[in-house]
Motif scaffolding. Structure first.
Motif, mmCIF file in Angstrom:
data_model
loop_
_atom_site.group_PDB
_atom_site.id
_atom_site.type_symbol
_atom_site.label_atom_id
_atom_site.label_comp_id
_atom_site.label_asym_id
_atom_site.label_seq_id
_atom_site.Cartn_x
_atom_site.Cartn_y
_atom_site.Cartn_z
ATOM 1 N N GLU A 130 51.177 -18.823 9.995
ATOM 2 C CA GLU A 130 49.733 -19.021 10.143
ATOM 3 C C GLU A 130 49.053 -17.737 10.596
ATOM 4 O OE1 GLU A 130 49.476 -22.243 12.880
ATOM 5 O OE2 GLU A 130 49.838 -23.798 11.362
ATOM 6 N N ASP A 131 49.717 -17.001 11.489
ATOM 7 C CA ASP A 131 49.144 -15.738 11.954
ATOM 8 C C ASP A 131 49.062 -14.699 10.838
ATOM 9 O OD1 ASP A 131 48.351 -16.235 14.489
ATOM 10 O OD2 ASP A 131 49.733 -14.845 15.467
ATOM 11 N N GLU A 132 50.009 -14.740 9.927
ATOM 12 C CA GLU A 132 49.966 -13.803 8.809
ATOM 13 C C GLU A 132 48.712 -14.035 7.972
ATOM 14 O OE1 GLU A 132 52.638 -12.311 4.967
ATOM 15 O OE2 GLU A 132 53.324 -13.969 6.227
ATOM 16 N N VAL A 133 48.381 -15.317 7.749
ATOM 17 C CA VAL A 133 47.173 -15.648 6.978
ATOM 18 C C VAL A 133 45.926 -15.204 7.745
ATOM 19 C CG1 VAL A 133 45.812 -17.533 6.001
ATOM 20 C CG2 VAL A 133 48.306 -17.580 5.825
ATOM 21 N N ARG A 134 45.907 -15.491 9.066
ATOM 22 C CA ARG A 134 44.750 -15.102 9.881
ATOM 23 C C ARG A 134 44.599 -13.584 9.918
ATOM 24 N NH1 ARG A 134 47.312 -18.735 13.834
ATOM 25 N NH2 ARG A 134 46.433 -20.821 13.629
ATOM 26 N N PHE A 135 45.722 -12.889 10.085
ATOM 27 C CA PHE A 135 45.688 -11.433 10.152
ATOM 28 C C PHE A 135 45.117 -10.834 8.867
ATOM 29 C CE2 PHE A 135 48.091 -7.664 8.720
ATOM 30 C CZ PHE A 135 47.568 -6.723 9.593
ATOM 31 N N ARG A 136 45.608 -11.307 7.727
ATOM 32 C CA ARG A 136 45.130 -10.775 6.447
ATOM 33 C C ARG A 136 43.635 -11.045 6.266
ATOM 34 N NH1 ARG A 136 49.107 -9.084 3.095
ATOM 35 N NH2 ARG A 136 51.251 -9.691 3.607
ATOM 36 N N HIS A 137 43.208 -12.243 6.679
ATOM 37 C CA HIS A 137 41.784 -12.570 6.536
ATOM 38 C C HIS A 137 40.939 -11.704 7.461
ATOM 39 C CE1 HIS A 137 38.148 -14.874 5.912
ATOM 40 N NE2 HIS A 137 38.039 -15.057 7.224
ATOM 41 N N ALA A 138 41.401 -11.496 8.709
ATOM 42 C CA ALA A 138 40.640 -10.694 9.664
ATOM 43 C C ALA A 138 40.483 -9.261 9.171
ATOM 44 C CB ALA A 138 41.333 -10.711 11.032
ATOM 45 N N VAL A 139 41.558 -8.674 8.666
ATOM 46 C CA VAL A 139 41.496 -7.305 8.158
ATOM 47 C C VAL A 139 40.616 -7.234 6.906
ATOM 48 C CG1 VAL A 139 42.845 -5.422 7.164
ATOM 49 C CG2 VAL A 139 43.727 -6.666 9.143
ATOM 50 N N GLU A 140 40.712 -8.251 6.071
ATOM 51 C CA GLU A 140 39.870 -8.290 4.867
ATOM 52 C C GLU A 140 38.393 -8.359 5.241
ATOM 53 O OE1 GLU A 140 39.313 -10.957 0.772
ATOM 54 O OE2 GLU A 140 40.841 -11.493 2.248
ATOM 55 N N CYS A 141 38.081 -9.067 6.330
ATOM 56 C CA CYS A 141 36.691 -9.146 6.789
ATOM 57 C C CYS A 141 36.178 -7.762 7.199
ATOM 58 C CB CYS A 141 36.576 -10.112 7.970
ATOM 59 S SG CYS A 141 36.705 -11.858 7.520
ATOM 60 N N LEU A 142 37.028 -6.997 7.901
ATOM 61 C CA LEU A 142 36.624 -5.642 8.294
ATOM 62 C C LEU A 142 36.378 -4.773 7.068
ATOM 63 C CD1 LEU A 142 39.083 -4.945 11.263
ATOM 64 C CD2 LEU A 142 36.808 -5.993 11.313
ATOM 65 N N GLU A 143 37.253 -4.902 6.093
ATOM 66 C CA GLU A 143 37.095 -4.114 4.872
ATOM 67 C C GLU A 143 35.799 -4.490 4.144
ATOM 68 O OE1 GLU A 143 39.541 -3.080 0.741
ATOM 69 O OE2 GLU A 143 40.329 -4.549 2.159
ATOM 70 N N ARG A 144 35.523 -5.780 4.075
ATOM 71 C CA ARG A 144 34.307 -6.221 3.391
ATOM 72 C C ARG A 144 33.065 -5.784 4.166
ATOM 73 N NH1 ARG A 144 35.503 -12.355 1.053
ATOM 74 N NH2 ARG A 144 37.169 -11.746 -0.391
ATOM 75 N N GLY A 145 33.170 -5.792 5.499
ATOM 76 C CA GLY A 145 32.053 -5.310 6.304
ATOM 77 C C GLY A 145 31.752 -3.856 6.019
ATOM 78 N N PHE A 146 32.801 -3.064 5.891
ATOM 79 C CA PHE A 146 32.621 -1.644 5.581
ATOM 80 C C PHE A 146 32.054 -1.465 4.172
ATOM 81 C CE2 PHE A 146 34.284 2.298 3.740
ATOM 82 C CZ PHE A 146 33.754 3.225 4.635
ATOM 83 N N ASN A 147 32.598 -2.182 3.220
ATOM 84 C CA ASN A 147 32.138 -2.045 1.831
ATOM 85 C C ASN A 147 30.686 -2.480 1.674
ATOM 86 O OD1 ASN A 147 34.595 -1.039 0.949
ATOM 87 N ND2 ASN A 147 35.400 -3.060 0.415
ATOM 88 N N SER A 148 30.260 -3.450 2.474
ATOM 89 C CA SER A 148 28.873 -3.925 2.385
ATOM 90 C C SER A 148 27.894 -2.833 2.794
ATOM 91 C CB SER A 148 28.672 -5.165 3.262
ATOM 92 O OG SER A 148 29.445 -6.254 2.789
ATOM 93 N N ILE A 149 28.206 -2.169 3.897
ATOM 94 C CA ILE A 149 27.264 -1.170 4.401
ATOM 95 C C ILE A 149 27.434 0.162 3.688
ATOM 96 C CG2 ILE A 149 28.596 -0.116 6.286
ATOM 97 C CD1 ILE A 149 26.099 -0.637 8.059
ATOM 98 N N LYS A 150 28.612 0.385 3.089
ATOM 99 C CA LYS A 150 28.853 1.634 2.376
ATOM 100 C C LYS A 150 27.923 1.785 1.185
ATOM 101 C CE LYS A 150 32.541 2.016 -0.147
ATOM 102 N NZ LYS A 150 33.956 2.157 -0.599
ATOM 103 N N THR A 151 27.487 0.666 0.637
ATOM 104 C CA THR A 151 26.633 0.728 -0.554
ATOM 105 C C THR A 151 25.239 1.245 -0.241
ATOM 106 O OG1 THR A 151 25.928 -1.574 -0.247
ATOM 107 C CG2 THR A 151 27.876 -1.192 -1.609
ATOM 108 N N VAL A 152 24.839 1.224 1.054
ATOM 109 C CA VAL A 152 23.462 1.632 1.387
ATOM 110 C C VAL A 152 23.428 2.810 2.356
ATOM 111 C CG1 VAL A 152 22.515 -0.651 0.979
ATOM 112 C CG2 VAL A 152 23.342 -0.063 3.261
ATOM 113 N N VAL A 153 24.578 3.213 2.902
ATOM 114 C CA VAL A 153 24.607 4.332 3.828
ATOM 115 C C VAL A 153 25.340 5.484 3.169
ATOM 116 C CG1 VAL A 153 25.381 5.177 6.073
ATOM 117 C CG2 VAL A 153 24.526 2.846 5.845
#
Length: 240
Positions: free
Chosen positions: A90-113
Motif C-alpha cells: 500500500e505504501d508503494e502505491v501511496r509513494f508513487r502517487h505522492a511523487v507523481e503529484c509533485l511532478e505534476r505540480g512542477f509541470n503545471s507551473i513550468k508551462t507559465v514560468v
C-alpha cells in the motif's frame, strides 16, 4: 526479508517445542526410574502396556497443548508478516502517487514560468499548488520508514527543480509584490494570483529551518590533501 523473518520465528518455535517435549519425556523416565529402579525388567506384555499408558497419559495432553501453542504462534507470525507485506504494498502505491503529484505540480507551473512565459497565470498556479498539497496529503499516509525516507529524498529533488525554475535572483521581477496581484485587495480578490497558491508554492520551495546538513561534522582529514584550497578554507570550521 519478511518471509525469512517469519520463517526464523517458526524454526525457533519448533526448536522450543521439541526441547520441551524432550525434557518432559526425560523427566517421565527419571520419575519412573526413581520409584521403580529396583524392579526387574518385566517380560509381561501387560506390564509394558501399563508403562506405555503412563507415558501416553502424561505426554499426550502436554504435547497437544504445546502443538496448539506452536500453531497459534505460527499463525500470529504469518498474520504479522501478511500485514507488513500489505503495508509495504500500500505504501508503494501511496509513494508513487505522492511523487507523481509533485511532478505534476512542477509541470503545471513550468508551462507559465520561464524567460519567455507569462509568469502569472492564475489557473496554473492554482493547479500547481493543488498538486503539491495532494502530494503532501498522500505522504502523510505513509507508514513504513523506507517509503517515508524515499519520499523526502524525492521531495528535495523537486524542491530544487522549483527553485531553479522560480529563481528571483535570476529574474528580479519575481521580487516585486505587485506582479502577483494588486496589494491590499484581500484574499477573495479574483485579480492576480490566488494568494493560497502563491503561499503553497513558495513555502514548498523554501529551505527547511532544520537542515540535516547542519548536523554534519567537518573534519578536513576526510578530504584528500590533493584538494588544497578546500582544505585551507575548511580549517576554520573543522572540529578539533
Amino acid at each position: 526479508m519478511k518471509a525469512h523473518h517469519s520463517g526464523k520465528i517458526r524454526d525457533k518455535s519448533t526448536m522450543v517445542a521439541a526441547s520441551v517435549a524432550f525434557l518432559i519425556s526425560t523427566g517421565c523416565v527419571v520419575v519412573w526410574l526413581y520409584y521403580f529402579h529396583s524392579t526387574e525388567i518385566s517380560r509381561d506384555p501387560n506390564a509394558w502396556g501399563v508403562f506405555a499408558t503412563y507415558f501416553s497419559g502424561i505426554l499426550t495432553p502436554i504435547l497437544t497443548f504445546g502443538s496448539v501453542l506452536w500453531a497459534v504462534k505460527s499463525l500470529k507470525a504469518q498474520i504479522q508478516s501478511s500485514q507488513q507485506d500489505r503495508e509495504i504494498a500500500e505504501d508503494e502505491v501511496r509513494f508513487r502517487h505522492a511523487v507523481e503529484c509533485l511532478e505534476r505540480g512542477f509541470n503545471s507551473i513550468k508551462t507559465v514560468v520561464g524567460p519567455d512565459q507569462n509568469h502569472f497565470v492564475r489557473l496554473e498556479w492554482l493547479t500547481s499548488a493543488r498538486w503539491l498539497e495532494a502530494g503532501a496529503a498522500t505522504a502523510e499516509l505513509l507508514v513504513t520508514d523506507v517509503y517515508k525516507e524515499l519520499y523526502e529524498s524525492h521531495k528535495e529533488l523537486w524542491k530544487n527543480s522549483f527553485r531553479e525554475l522560480i529563481n528571483p535572483s535570476a529574474n528580479p521581477v519575481l521580487n516585486q509584490p505587485s506582479i502577483y496581484g494588486q496589494v491590499g485587495l484581500g484574499r477573495h480578490s479574483i485579480l492576480g494570483l490566488e494568494p493560497h497558491s502563491v503561499y503553497v508554492v513558495f513555502a514548498f520551495m523554501t529551505w527547511n529551518r532544520d537542515d540535516e546538513i547542519d548536523e554534519v561534522e567537518i573534519n578536513i582529514d576526510d578530504i584528500s590533501p590533493a584538494y588544497i584550497g578546500p582544505r585551507l578554507y575548511l580549517q576554520g570550521f573543522s572540529r578539533d
